[in-house]
Design a protein around this motif. Structure first.
Motif, PDB file in Angstrom:
ATOM      1  N   SER A   1       2.043  47.338  21.647  1.00 50.07           N
ATOM      2  CA  SER A   1       1.383  48.499  21.282  1.00 50.07           C
ATOM      3  C   SER A   1       0.824  49.405  22.619  1.00 50.07           C
ATOM      4  O   SER A   1       0.970  48.916  23.678  1.00 50.07           O
ATOM      5  N   PHE A   2       0.581  50.604  22.218  1.00 49.71           N
ATOM      6  CA  PHE A   2       0.142  51.575  23.069  1.00 49.71           C
ATOM      7  C   PHE A   2      -1.239  52.206  22.489  1.00 49.71           C
ATOM      8  O   PHE A   2      -1.417  52.253  21.267  1.00 49.71           O
ATOM      9  N   TYR A   3      -1.962  52.890  23.366  1.00 49.70           N
ATOM     10  CA  TYR A   3      -3.184  53.529  22.865  1.00 49.70           C
ATOM     11  C   TYR A   3      -2.957  55.263  23.279  1.00 49.70           C
ATOM     12  O   TYR A   3      -2.621  55.332  24.223  1.00 49.70           O
ATOM     13  N   SER A   4      -3.083  55.823  22.368  1.00 50.76           N
ATOM     14  CA  SER A   4      -3.076  57.204  22.293  1.00 50.76           C
ATOM     15  C   SER A   4      -3.865  57.960  23.128  1.00 50.76           C
ATOM     16  O   SER A   4      -4.911  57.521  23.397  1.00 50.76           O
ATOM     17  N   LYS A   5      -3.555  59.163  23.800  1.00 54.75           N
ATOM     18  CA  LYS A   5      -4.272  59.632  24.864  1.00 54.75           C
ATOM     19  C   LYS A   5      -5.661  60.362  24.006  1.00 54.75           C
ATOM     20  O   LYS A   5      -6.698  60.504  24.626  1.00 54.75           O
ATOM     21  N   GLN A   6      -5.225  61.200  22.919  1.00 52.57           N
ATOM     22  CA  GLN A   6      -6.295  61.800  22.066  1.00 52.57           C
ATOM     23  C   GLN A   6      -7.486  60.727  21.336  1.00 52.57           C
ATOM     24  O   GLN A   6      -6.788  59.843  20.688  1.00 52.57           O
ATOM     25  N   LYS A   7      -8.496  60.820  21.522  1.00 55.16           N
ATOM     26  CA  LYS A   7      -9.588  59.827  21.199  1.00 55.16           C
ATOM     27  C   LYS A   7      -9.693  60.294  19.877  1.00 55.16           C
ATOM     28  O   LYS A   7      -9.809  61.415  19.230  1.00 55.16           O
ATOM     29  N   ILE A   8     -10.008  59.287  18.926  1.00 58.20           N
ATOM     30  CA  ILE A   8     -10.480  59.294  17.599  1.00 58.20           C
ATOM     31  C   ILE A   8     -11.941  59.537  17.393  1.00 58.20           C
ATOM     32  O   ILE A   8     -12.669  58.485  17.945  1.00 58.20           O
ATOM     33  N   MET A   9     -12.543  60.146  16.407  1.00 52.04           N
ATOM     34  CA  MET A   9     -14.141  60.327  16.422  1.00 52.04           C
ATOM     35  C   MET A   9     -14.339  59.485  14.853  1.00 52.04           C
ATOM     36  O   MET A   9     -13.692  60.147  13.915  1.00 52.04           O
ATOM     37  N   CYS A  10     -15.060  58.627  14.818  1.00 52.49           N
ATOM     38  CA  CYS A  10     -15.373  57.852  13.988  1.00 52.49           C
ATOM     39  C   CYS A  10     -16.235  58.715  12.990  1.00 52.49           C
ATOM     40  O   CYS A  10     -17.273  59.323  13.279  1.00 52.49           O
ATOM     41  N   PRO A  11     -15.771  58.968  11.590  1.00 47.93           N
ATOM     42  CA  PRO A  11     -16.710  59.900  10.714  1.00 47.93           C
ATOM     43  C   PRO A  11     -18.072  59.225  10.359  1.00 47.93           C
ATOM     44  O   PRO A  11     -18.797  60.087   9.743  1.00 47.93           O
ATOM     45  N   PHE A  12     -18.227  58.126  10.601  1.00 51.74           N
ATOM     46  CA  PHE A  12     -19.487  57.348  10.270  1.00 51.74           C
ATOM     47  C   PHE A  12     -20.442  57.193  11.395  1.00 51.74           C
ATOM     48  O   PHE A  12     -21.742  57.798  11.218  1.00 51.74           O
ATOM     49  N   CYS A  13     -20.225  56.702  12.383  1.00 54.35           N
ATOM     50  CA  CYS A  13     -21.139  56.686  13.570  1.00 54.35           C
ATOM     51  C   CYS A  13     -20.924  57.574  14.762  1.00 54.35           C
ATOM     52  O   CYS A  13     -21.804  57.700  15.524  1.00 54.35           O
ATOM     53  N   LYS A  14     -19.844  58.526  14.367  1.00 56.53           N
ATOM     54  CA  LYS A  14     -19.857  59.634  15.278  1.00 56.53           C
ATOM     55  C   LYS A  14     -19.468  59.200  16.771  1.00 56.53           C
ATOM     56  O   LYS A  14     -19.358  59.913  17.740  1.00 56.53           O
ATOM     57  N   LYS A  15     -18.965  57.998  17.014  1.00 54.93           N
ATOM     58  CA  LYS A  15     -18.539  57.566  18.153  1.00 54.93           C
ATOM     59  C   LYS A  15     -16.920  57.600  18.393  1.00 54.93           C
ATOM     60  O   LYS A  15     -16.333  57.583  17.464  1.00 54.93           O
ATOM     61  N   SER A  16     -16.570  57.780  19.432  1.00 51.16           N
ATOM     62  CA  SER A  16     -15.110  57.834  19.921  1.00 51.16           C
ATOM     63  C   SER A  16     -14.277  56.790  20.171  1.00 51.16           C
ATOM     64  O   SER A  16     -14.947  55.981  20.892  1.00 51.16           O
ATOM     65  N   PHE A  17     -13.036  56.364  19.911  1.00 47.92           N
ATOM     66  CA  PHE A  17     -12.219  55.209  20.309  1.00 47.92           C
ATOM     67  C   PHE A  17     -10.802  55.663  20.301  1.00 47.92           C
ATOM     68  O   PHE A  17     -10.286  56.639  19.744  1.00 47.92           O
ATOM     69  N   ALA A  18     -10.128  55.016  21.173  1.00 52.72           N
ATOM     70  CA  ALA A  18      -8.669  55.047  21.265  1.00 52.72           C
ATOM     71  C   ALA A  18      -7.939  54.570  20.299  1.00 52.72           C
ATOM     72  O   ALA A  18      -8.204  53.346  19.690  1.00 52.72           O
TER      73      ALA A  18
END
Length: 301
Positions: free
Chosen positions: A16-33
């Motif tokens: 697998s690989f991690y995308s460059k654009q981070k995902i914003m969690c709609p619940f806690c508002k923290k970002s992750f790959a």
């Protein structure tokens, strides 16, 4: 359980690989790959299609066993909220967000009870993927009917049954076979309930987009009809025989309406048509055997 940790992993050669654009969690508002699976280089060797419409993949000598479906769920490594990716990335209902945020500790403890030592911060393993699906199941329990949660819970439970069976193959002494059966029963309930809600116009099941049930092909509404019958045939109750036969006869009639009593149809997916024919024959055989036994009982009287 920790001694099995390596069994859950592939050979870890860039699966697998991690995308460059981070995902914003709609619940806690923290970002992750976002972790996505690589598909080339002999990683995915497609095998047979099971009667449950699951695509099996042969383990390769280089990469070992792979489980493509474990990447189909978004799971936040901070608050452990999870949904199917499309719902996760477009979720904005503030009232429901609060409900899921408030339920974080309860959700994590429930998942840890069944899938201990899962970790959402590492490259996703088989047990992490199963845990992500269970987190999603618990989150969909909180969502309103506008999100079509029932059909999504059906699909999630069926995949959880598959993944739990895979875990049982790796760890046969951990009770994952029992867990798998429980999820099969849940899947049967949710698939049948989803159809009932659709018929009564209480919940639209078409909002799921891809009916799956696996990630490689969409078998549509007809696939839902088929799975309702198959799951009832394989996992339905057997204590009340008359009730079972009634349910199987209903399933047989539904499959006959959809697939024209097994006659060929260019509008139906080939594999689904073949499996439906086989299920129709199995249902017919069990109903016929039951009628023969009833006739024998009548003759004895």
């Amino acid at each position: 359980m920790q001694r099995y940790a390596k069994k859950f992993e592939s050979k870890n050669l860039a699966v697998s690989f991690y995308s460059k654009q981070k995902i914003m969690c709609p619940f806690c508002k923290k970002s992750f790959a976002k972790e996505e699976m690589l598909t080339g280089g002999g990683r995915m060797i497609a095998g047979s299609l099971t009667d449950e419409l699951r695509r099996l993949f042969e383990p390769s000598a280089k990469f070992g066993p792979i489980y493509p479906m474990i990447y189909a769920v978004a799971a936040c490594p901070v608050c452990h909220a999870a949904l199917l990716w499309n719902d996760f990335e477009h979720f904005s209902d503030s009232e429901l967000i609060d409900k899921i945020v408030e339920d974080e500790d309860t959700r994590k403890k429930a998942v840890e009870t069944i899938f201990p030592f899962y970790d959402l911060k590492r490259n996703r393993t088989l047990i992490d993927g199963a845990a992500a699906y269970y987190l999603a199941l618990l989150c969909y329990e909180k969502l309103s009917r506008s999100y079509s949660p029932t059909i999504k819970k059906a699909q999630i439970c069926l995949r959880l049954a598959w993944l739990s069976s895979d875990l049982n193959d790796l760890c046969p002494d951990r009770g994952f076979d029992y867990i798998s059966r429980r999820f099969y029963l849940k899947a049967m309930f949710f698939y049948q309930t989803a159809l009932e809600f659709e018929t009564a116009r209480l919940e639209d099941i078409t909002a799921i987009g891809n009916f799956g049930p696996d990630i490689d092909k969409n078998y549509g509404y007809d696939g839902v009809i088929y799975l309702c019958g198959l799951l009832e045939y394989k996992y339905g109750q057997r204590e009340n025989i008359s009730e079972r036969l009634k349910k199987l006869d209903e399933c047989k009639r539904a499959i006959a309406r959809i697939f024209g009593l097994g006659k060929s149809s260019k509008s139906k997916p080939g594999p689904l048509l073949e499996h439906s024919r086989d299920l129709y024959d199995r249902l017919t055989a069990e109903l016929k055997d039951a009628n023969v036994l009833n006739l024998d009982d009548d003759d004895d009287e």
